[in-house]
Design an enzyme around this catalytic site. Structure first.
Site, PDB file in Angstrom:
ATOM      1  N   LYS A   1      -0.641  12.578  64.694  1.00  0.00           N
ATOM      2  CA  LYS A   1      -1.075  11.411  65.455  1.00  0.00           C
ATOM      3  C   LYS A   1      -2.264  11.838  66.305  1.00  0.00           C
ATOM      4  CE  LYS A   1       3.432   9.080  65.659  1.00  0.00           C
ATOM      5  NZ  LYS A   1       4.509   8.590  66.541  1.00  0.00           N
TER       6      LYS A   1
ATOM      7  N   PRO B   1      -7.784  23.137  45.657  1.00  0.00           N
ATOM      8  CA  PRO B   1      -7.412  22.175  44.621  1.00  0.00           C
ATOM      9  C   PRO B   1      -5.925  22.112  44.296  1.00  0.00           C
ATOM     10  CG  PRO B   1      -8.599  24.055  43.703  1.00  0.00           C
ATOM     11  CD  PRO B   1      -8.659  24.189  45.174  1.00  0.00           C
TER      12      PRO B   1
ATOM     13  N   GLY C   1      -5.468  26.592  67.819  1.00  0.00           N
ATOM     14  CA  GLY C   1      -4.869  27.379  66.745  1.00  0.00           C
ATOM     15  C   GLY C   1      -4.802  28.854  67.113  1.00  0.00           C
TER      16      GLY C   1
ATOM     17  N   ARG D   1       3.260  28.139  59.240  1.00  0.00           N
ATOM     18  CA  ARG D   1       4.568  27.927  59.860  1.00  0.00           C
ATOM     19  C   ARG D   1       5.709  28.607  59.117  1.00  0.00           C
ATOM     20  NH1 ARG D   1       1.812  22.926  60.868  1.00  0.00           N
ATOM     21  NH2 ARG D   1       1.379  22.794  63.093  1.00  0.00           N
TER      22      ARG D   1
ATOM     23  N   GLU E   1     -14.602  25.919  55.212  1.00  0.00           N
ATOM     24  CA  GLU E   1     -13.640  26.229  56.273  1.00  0.00           C
ATOM     25  C   GLU E   1     -12.614  27.166  55.660  1.00  0.00           C
ATOM     26  OE1 GLU E   1     -11.831  22.914  58.583  1.00  0.00           O
ATOM     27  OE2 GLU E   1      -9.918  23.942  58.204  1.00  0.00           O
TER      28      GLU E   1
ATOM     29  N   GLY F   1      -2.510  25.048  59.067  1.00  0.00           N
ATOM     30  CA  GLY F   1      -1.606  24.592  60.112  1.00  0.00           C
ATOM     31  C   GLY F   1      -1.905  25.238  61.453  1.00  0.00           C
ATOM     32  N   GLY F   2      -3.173  25.656  61.634  1.00  0.00           N
ATOM     33  CA  GLY F   2      -3.566  26.269  62.899  1.00  0.00           C
ATOM     34  C   GLY F   2      -3.380  27.763  62.944  1.00  0.00           C
TER      35      GLY F   2
ATOM     36  N   ASP G   1     -14.080  24.472  66.391  1.00  0.00           N
ATOM     37  CA  ASP G   1     -13.272  23.310  66.034  1.00  0.00           C
ATOM     38  C   ASP G   1     -13.629  22.121  66.918  1.00  0.00           C
ATOM     39  OD1 ASP G   1     -10.648  22.857  64.286  1.00  0.00           O
ATOM     40  OD2 ASP G   1     -10.487  21.681  66.121  1.00  0.00           O
TER      41      ASP G   1
ATOM     42  N   GLU H   1     -11.756  17.150  54.884  1.00  0.00           N
ATOM     43  CA  GLU H   1     -10.575  17.060  54.021  1.00  0.00           C
ATOM     44  C   GLU H   1     -10.213  15.604  53.690  1.00  0.00           C
ATOM     45  OE1 GLU H   1      -7.464  19.549  55.650  1.00  0.00           O
ATOM     46  OE2 GLU H   1      -8.678  21.355  55.401  1.00  0.00           O
TER      47      GLU H   1
END
Length: 545
Positions: free
Chosen positions: A156, A269, A387, A301, A341, A347-348, A60, A222
């Site tokens: 962020k 998709p 992650g 999550r 990927e 989300g890790g 990563d 992405e």
């Protein structure tokens, strides 16, 4: 007789075609005893053939958020682990690649670059991380991961600058490990007209060419989420034009004029993402060597242990793959398709799941089903990085999915064969099976050998009956189970191969990973909550000769 297993077999052999069917009938048994599974196989033809680097890995781009962490790539231990996964692509990319800019600190001449330490023949021995520094960096990386996770949650992302040193460390790692580097360029550097600003990429390419670094390229990660991440919207047609621009730049280079370019690395998709892919292919299909997309089964999550063992969840890969391939085939027939990927949960990853034994069910099934569906390469997120879906933990110790990946590399060849599994009640859902020619390059098995790999998603054991011609072959079993029995063991970060816990012999040596010989004619026994590889060395499969 009621307590003794009575097996009645009906066998049909069509020797000219190489197609065999075995059906077995057994009296009812208690639910906890075992599931009896029978196989239909076709050994006469290759169903699909995937890339020799089918199982590939990623690092990563978060690793370069502070450049000092790139020195972890000089760990002899990590290089040993990476080398066991070759041949493979190593993708350097991810979310943070679109916030990275190359910031060269040295303006040496090409001659000085070419004479630098990174080009020395003995670089792999000379450039090694001292143990004390490795320990310190690993401790600091644990704190760094907390900051990176916070960035991901808040969406962020800070801008990151990397120097020649980071590039040198990355390239020396891939070169010393026998991997092929794919470098992800920043696509969010835009002009006032919203086309890609290639000036920084040109500077990086010039540096890499001056060092004669052989590598391939990607552009952006992405793109469907650019607006959420950076407030920038790029439609599919413009995205394709950006790739055409990069291809022209590569063609101007003596070193990179024929190098690989892969993209657009879209997420799996949904309606608007499919439109993005269609627009991209319309304008940029000719620029790329393979079309890449990303796949995860669940949200890290809010997932559960049950999701990791649910055959319906595993089957969603086929649904999404068909959607992507249908779009590509309409616009660019014959284009190779990669999972650029992929892992278990986005989300890790899922904490307490994606780095444990249970994650192996998703990973091995994706390798089997992905090859069967015709995906050419799968790039696993990640070898190391932020992650919880990594193959190697924060101490650089291998996790269960790492050992699974090494065994797959050694035993499974690129040729996919046809196989289906049935129980007494019809097609089985809890036992999933795949069949390939045995890997000819990394093993000494006879020509015509096949490797069957299977997953048992149930707590009860399964017994697999194979066609008579295959069952007459001696077999070698590689059975992977958790270190602990039962459901609790699914959360373990250790794995046993044929009853022995797998761990490195020392910092530079892997265990031998030996199989257990099985007498000819025996059924294959697959314990509950386990997966296994069975090499049938005397199968004499026509497709594998």
């Amino acid at each position: 007789m009621s307590g003794i297993s009575i097996l009645a077999c009906v066998m049909i052999s069509m020797l000219s075609s190489g197609y065999y069917v075995v059906a077995s009938v057994e009296p009812a048994r208690y639910e906890w005893d075992f599931e009896s599974v029978n196989l239909n196989v076709d050994l006469s033809r290759v169903l699909k053939k995937v890339n020799g680097r089918f199982l590939s890995v990623a690092i990563d781009a978060s690793l370069v958020a502070e450049e000092k962490f790139m020195y972890l790539l000089t760990s002899p231990k990590l290089r040993t682990l990476a080398k066991a996964l070759s041949p493979a692509f190593l993708r350097f990319g991810g979310t943070r690649q679109d916030f990275m800019t190359f910031n060269p600190t040295f303006l040496h001449s090409n001659e000085n670059h070419n004479n630098s330490v990174f080009d020395a023949d003995d670089i792999c021995e000379r450039l090694e991380l001292p143990p004390l520094l490795e320990k310190r960096l690993k401790q600091e990386w644990t704190l760094q991961e907390v900051l990176l996770d916070k960035e991901d949650l808040q969406r962020k992302y800070r801008s990151v600058k990397f120097t020649e040193c980071a590039v040198d460390l990355l390239y020396s790692f891939t070169n010393c490990s026998g991997l092929d580097l794919i470098f992800g360029l920043n696509e969010l550097l835009r002009t006032s007209g919203n086309s890609w600003d290639s000036s920084n990429a040109r500077t990086l390419l010039q540096y890499c060419e001056s060092k004669q670094y052989s590598m391939s390229w990607e552009l952006g990660n992405e793109p469907n989420s650019y607006e959420k991440k950076a407030g920038i919207r790029v439609d599919g047609y413009q995205l394709g034009q950006d790739f055409v621009q990069l291809r022209k730049i590569l063609q101007e280079s003596k070193l990179y004029n024929n190098t690989g370019l892969y993209g657009p690395d879209i997420s799996q998709p949904r309606d608007h993402r499919r439109d993005l892919l269609e627009g991209f292919l319309e304008s940029g299909a000719e620029a790329i060597d393979a079309c890449t997309w990303h796949h995860y089964y669940v949200n890290g999550r809010d997932t559960s242990l049950e999701d990791f063992l649910d055959p319906e969840v595993l089957n969603t890969l086929a649904l999404k793959t068909h959607e992507v391939m249908e779009t590509i085939e309409l616009t660019s027939p014959g284009k190779k398709v990669w999972l650029g990927e992929t892992s278990s949960a986005y989300g890790g990853g899922a904490k307490g799941l994606s780095d444990t034994f249970v994650a192996g069910f998703m990973w091995l099934d994706k390798l089997g089903l992905g090859a069967k569906l015709g995906l050419d390469v799968l790039i696993r997120q990640v070898l190391i990085g932020s992650g919880t879906y990594h193959l190697v933990d924060e101490n650089l110790d291998p996790l269960p999915d790492y050992w699974l990946s090494v065994l797959y590399k050694r035993l499974v060849g690129p040729e996919v064969l046809s196989i289906e599994a049935f129980s007494i009640l019809g097609k089985t859902k809890r036992v999933r099976v795949y069949l390939h020619c045995t890997n000819k390059k990394s093993t000494s098995y006879k020509s015509g050998a096949v490797t069957l790999f299977a997953l048992n998603l149930s707590k009860g054991p399964a017994r697999i009956s194979v066609p008579v011609t295959i069952s007459n072959s001696t077999a070698e079993a590689f059975v992977l189970q958790s270190e602990q029995p039962g459901e609790e063991g699914l959360y373990s970060k250790s794995v046993k191969l044929n009853g022995e816990v797998l761990k490195m012999v020392d910092e530079r040596t892997l265990p031998s990973l030996q199989g257990t010989p099985l007498p000819a004619g025996e059924h294959l026994r697959l314990p509950g909550y386990s997966f296994a590889f069975y090499v049938l060395s005397e199968a004499q499969a026509l497709a594998c000769r």
